[in-house]
Design an enzyme around this catalytic site. Sequence first.
Site, short mmCIF file in Angstrom:
data_model
loop_
_atom_site.label_atom_id
_atom_site.label_comp_id
_atom_site.label_asym_id
_atom_site.label_seq_id
_atom_site.Cartn_x
_atom_site.Cartn_y
_atom_site.Cartn_z
N LYS A 134 75.57 52.51 -18.71
CA LYS A 134 76.69 51.58 -18.84
C LYS A 134 76.91 50.72 -17.61
O LYS A 134 77.57 49.69 -17.68
CB LYS A 134 77.98 52.34 -19.21
CG LYS A 134 77.91 52.94 -20.60
CD LYS A 134 79.26 53.31 -21.17
CE LYS A 134 79.10 53.78 -22.61
NZ LYS A 134 80.29 54.42 -23.15
N LYS A 216 70.21 54.18 -30.14
CA LYS A 216 71.17 54.90 -31.00
C LYS A 216 72.21 53.93 -31.57
O LYS A 216 72.51 52.90 -30.95
CB LYS A 216 71.83 56.05 -30.23
CG LYS A 216 72.82 55.62 -29.20
CD LYS A 216 73.67 56.77 -28.68
CE LYS A 216 74.71 56.14 -27.78
NZ LYS A 216 75.73 56.98 -27.26
N LYS A 219 78.95 52.03 -30.85
CA LYS A 219 80.15 51.22 -31.05
C LYS A 219 80.07 49.90 -30.30
O LYS A 219 80.67 48.92 -30.69
CB LYS A 219 81.38 51.96 -30.53
CG LYS A 219 81.88 53.07 -31.41
CD LYS A 219 83.06 53.71 -30.67
CE LYS A 219 83.65 54.87 -31.40
NZ LYS A 219 84.47 55.69 -30.50
P1 AMP Z 1 81.80 57.64 -29.00
O1 AMP Z 1 81.42 56.66 -30.04
O2 AMP Z 1 80.99 57.52 -27.77
O3 AMP Z 1 83.29 57.73 -28.75
O4 AMP Z 1 81.40 59.07 -29.60
C1 AMP Z 1 82.21 59.87 -30.44
C2 AMP Z 1 81.39 61.01 -30.99
O5 AMP Z 1 80.37 60.51 -31.87
C3 AMP Z 1 80.66 61.82 -29.91
O6 AMP Z 1 80.63 63.19 -30.29
C4 AMP Z 1 79.27 61.22 -29.93
O7 AMP Z 1 78.30 62.14 -29.46
C5 AMP Z 1 79.09 60.92 -31.42
N1 AMP Z 1 78.14 59.83 -31.63
C6 AMP Z 1 78.25 58.57 -31.12
N2 AMP Z 1 77.20 57.81 -31.52
C7 AMP Z 1 76.42 58.62 -32.29
C8 AMP Z 1 75.18 58.42 -32.98
N3 AMP Z 1 74.54 57.25 -32.97
N4 AMP Z 1 74.67 59.47 -33.67
C9 AMP Z 1 75.31 60.66 -33.70
N5 AMP Z 1 76.47 60.91 -33.06
C10 AMP Z 1 77.03 59.91 -32.36
#
Ligand code: AMP
Length: 351
Positions: A134, A216, A219
């Site tokens: 990041k 991956k 968001k």
């Molecule tokens: P975040 O979007 O970073 O707030 O992540 C929220 C949750 O979703 C966390 O447990 C991440 O590990 C999971 N997560 C985010 N992106 C992915 C993805 N592409 N595949 C699987 N899990 C994800």
Amino acid sequence: MSTTVTRQLEPNAAPHTRTTSAARQRVFSGIQPSGNFHIGNLLGAINNWVAQQSLYDNVFCIVNLHALSLPTTRDSLRANTQDLANTLLACGLDPAESIIFVQSDVREHSELCWLLTSVTQFGELRRMTQFKDKSAGRDENVSAALFTYPVLQAADILLYDTNLVPVGDDQKQHVEITRDLATRFNARYGETFVLPEPDIKAAGARIMALDNPAKKMSKSDATPMSAIALTDPADDIRRKIKRAVTDSGSEVTAGPDKPALTNLLTIYSLFSGEPIPAVEATYAGKGYGAFKTDLAELIVDALAPIQIRLTELEADPGIAIAAMANGADRAREYAAAKMAIVRERIGLTLA
Ligand code: AMP
Ligand code: TRP
């Protein structure tokens, strides 16, 4: 020194709707209110939280303080927090079964974060993959919050004597550093924190971008084709799946040489509940087109009830607001009791 600390905290007043038992494992997880909640979040994290909800003592947190680590505005932070609260409820998290709250409502998170920075090494934060990703190339300008982000995450987890942290693969390193900080704190001040384990499922822990299976689903991805948002209308979902990158060949099979199909098959398998080999057998000889058409309908059907519930919750924001307020009250009981122990151990209390 032993690495296990037994659970020291039980709530003063157990929620009447729930039976708490000292034998139940504590689960804690968090998610940032940073907008664009996608099916990777659903399949990698939230669906697992929902599925295991009745098995554990759960604490789920909307980590709005973490969201301050990247540029945001007052209006978008507030809107994203309300949206995420609605989303978690729409996805099936049940405030009667789990504590669900907003991080900044429980001030102990910030306090413990500061205290833990004293047992954190500069070098171990600099090595964090998420920080490197990041801050890529701009580490003079990124916020110090991006750097200390994992310490706040460790505070989140350690405040609740957490045993299990259900997350996607990208958070493994942050759970590891949490264990390292807890171990160092325990060695210096006496056994205080429980060492948590990451709970990362074999399937779905890393859903990849639809337009690039080497990246991956995220968001923060600028290309709308890369991710399916929870709120995408049916036609957008169909279009995104139709345009999703595939591999060379035409067989619907998973494997190391087929990263795009492996990703699409994983999504199919998780939404349908069918194992990947069964899905491969269904589409043997049928080609990518038929598979993609069915996959799109499967996603549309799976998201429809969540979208309906979400619309209802959006019409009455007070439902999520009340649930979060109640969750914060319950979380605070644990967090305050833990902080009393921590302050005493460190030497912040006189007499
Ligand atoms: P975040 O979007 O970073 O707030 O992540 C929220 C949750 O979703 C966390 O447990 C991440 O590990 C999971 N997560 C985010 N992106 C992915 C993805 N592409 N595949 C699987 N899990 C994800
Ligand atoms: N860093 C996590 C993410 O981006 C969010 C998070 C904050 C979290 N605190 C946590 C996850 C504690 C698990 C436990 O996904």
